[in-house]
Design a protein around this motif. Structure first.
Motif, PDB file in Angstrom:
ATOM      1  N   CYS A  47       0.843  -1.203   0.000  1.00  0.00           N
ATOM      2  CA  CYS A  47       0.000   0.000   0.000  1.00  0.00           C
ATOM      3  C   CYS A  47       0.879   1.255   0.000  1.00  0.00           C
ATOM      4  O   CYS A  47       1.774   1.399   0.827  1.00  0.00           O
ATOM      5  CB  CYS A  47      -0.931   0.015   1.208  1.00  0.00           C
ATOM      6  N   CYS A  59       1.032   4.804   4.366  1.00  0.00           N
ATOM      7  CA  CYS A  59       0.093   3.834   4.919  1.00  0.00           C
ATOM      8  C   CYS A  59       0.476   3.531   6.367  1.00  0.00           C
ATOM      9  O   CYS A  59       1.608   3.127   6.630  1.00  0.00           O
ATOM     10  CB  CYS A  59       0.124   2.553   4.092  1.00  0.00           C
ATOM     11  N   CYS A  69      -4.744  -0.124   0.594  1.00  0.00           N
ATOM     12  CA  CYS A  69      -5.504  -0.904   1.585  1.00  0.00           C
ATOM     13  C   CYS A  69      -6.851  -0.224   1.839  1.00  0.00           C
ATOM     14  O   CYS A  69      -7.086   0.896   1.419  1.00  0.00           O
ATOM     15  CB  CYS A  69      -4.702  -1.045   2.876  1.00  0.00           C
ATOM     16  N   CYS A  72      -6.637   3.231   3.648  1.00  0.00           N
ATOM     17  CA  CYS A  72      -6.194   4.348   2.809  1.00  0.00           C
ATOM     18  C   CYS A  72      -7.268   4.709   1.766  1.00  0.00           C
ATOM     19  O   CYS A  72      -7.460   5.874   1.434  1.00  0.00           O
ATOM     20  CB  CYS A  72      -4.866   4.015   2.141  1.00  0.00           C
TER      21      CYS A  72
HETATM   22 ZN   LIG Z   1      -2.737   1.718   3.351  1.00  0.00          ZN
END
Ligand SMILES: [Zn+2]
Length: 298
Positions: A47, A59, A69, A72
């Motif tokens: 991520c 992240c 992810c 996020c």
């Molecule tokens: Zn993330």
């Protein structure tokens, strides 16, 4: 130096850029046709963080295995752009809906003879939206007072059988499209006529349909005209760990960059590099894969 790619995006009618971090600092690499580009994949997908109101943050969980992810994605809050059908507001709050206020265009975009879709964009992104998705040609069919009305029109066309999403894999081999602008216009105007009756169930939406839908082609922005005339076959590659390519950018279309390595024309998807660790350090021209190109084997 290897960096963690956060995004690949168009910034104006002739330029794109990679956005990346080294884990702490955020940087941008602007590119256009004629520039040299070297890419070497140095690490697996993780991520690459999130951006909100123009500010990037890493992240918090360093999630491995995907470019973004859940946390996020939620922080960016772009859900309303991709999931709102214009009718069902259950899942959206006032802040979400405020993001789609203001004039919007509704368009039909053509990617090749068999692939067209309906879409919407903010009035301010009329042109940029087409460039970033790599439309070959566009027919603007309606101007709506806000994104809700625009999405209602989009939804009715989708229910009538038009695609509203085209995967980037379906767009990748369209560098040397054998399709005249006149034919593209015929196809899009034909699609519009074929589906426009879908608005009969919501007749007030017909007020926003343009009397003369506007047709535009985009090859001058992408540089694809020059590619069409070249006899070389284009190699589509998806770079894997420890693979690299280096060459001169001869065209940029949507999420794809076309590189001339001196021997080959190589197409890579900039957006596919999101989440990867990449080294942009300039290397000698060429394509370095772990296995030979399929085209060379068959
Ligand atoms: Zn993330």
């Amino acid at each position: 130096m290897k960096v963690h790619v956060y995004d690949f995006r168009w910034t104006d009618e002739h330029s794109v850029r990679f956005e990346a971090s080294n884990g702490e600092k955020f940087g941008r690499k602007p590119l256009q046709v004629g520039d040299n580009l070297s890419l070497s994949i140095e690490g697996v997908v993780a991520c690459a963080g999130s951006e909100r109101e123009g500010v990037w943050q890493p992240c918090p969980d360093q999630v491995q295995g995907r470019a973004k992810c859940e946390y996020c994605r939620n922080r960016e809050g772009s859900f309303v752009y991709t999931s709102f059908d214009g009718f069902n507001t259950d899942m959206f709050n006032a802040e979400d809906l405020a993001k789609i206020e203001g004039e919007h265009w509704v368009y039909l975009a053509l990617f090749d003879e068999n692939t067209q879709k309906i879409g919407v964009s903010k009035a301010s992104r009329k042109q940029m939206r087409q460039l970033e998705q790599g439309s070959v040609a566009t027919l603007y069919i309606a101007k709506a007072p806000n994104g809700t009305v625009a999405r209602q029109i989009e939804t009715l066309f989708r229910q009538s059988g038009m695609l509203d999403k085209v995967q980037s894999s379906a767009k990748k081999d369209a560098w040397q499209l054998d399709l005249s602008n006149q034919k593209a216009e015929e196809i899009l105007r034909g699609k519009f006529d074929q589906h426009r009756n879908c608005l009969e169930s919501h007749p007030h939406l017909k007020d926003f349909i343009l009397e003369n839908p506007e047709f535009t082609v985009w090859e001058d922005y992408f540089g694809t005209k020059a590619v069409k005339e070249r006899p070389h076959e284009v190699h589509e590659v998806k770079l894997d760990l420890e693979e690299s390519v280096s060459g001169t950018i001869v065209a940029i279309k949507g999420a794809f960059l076309l590189l001339d390595t001196g021997e080959d024309l190589v197409s890579v998807c900039g957006r596919d590099l999101r989440g990867y660790w990449v080294d942009f350090e300039e290397t000698s021209p060429g394509l370095r894969l772990k296995q030979a190109l399929q085209g060379a084997l068959f």
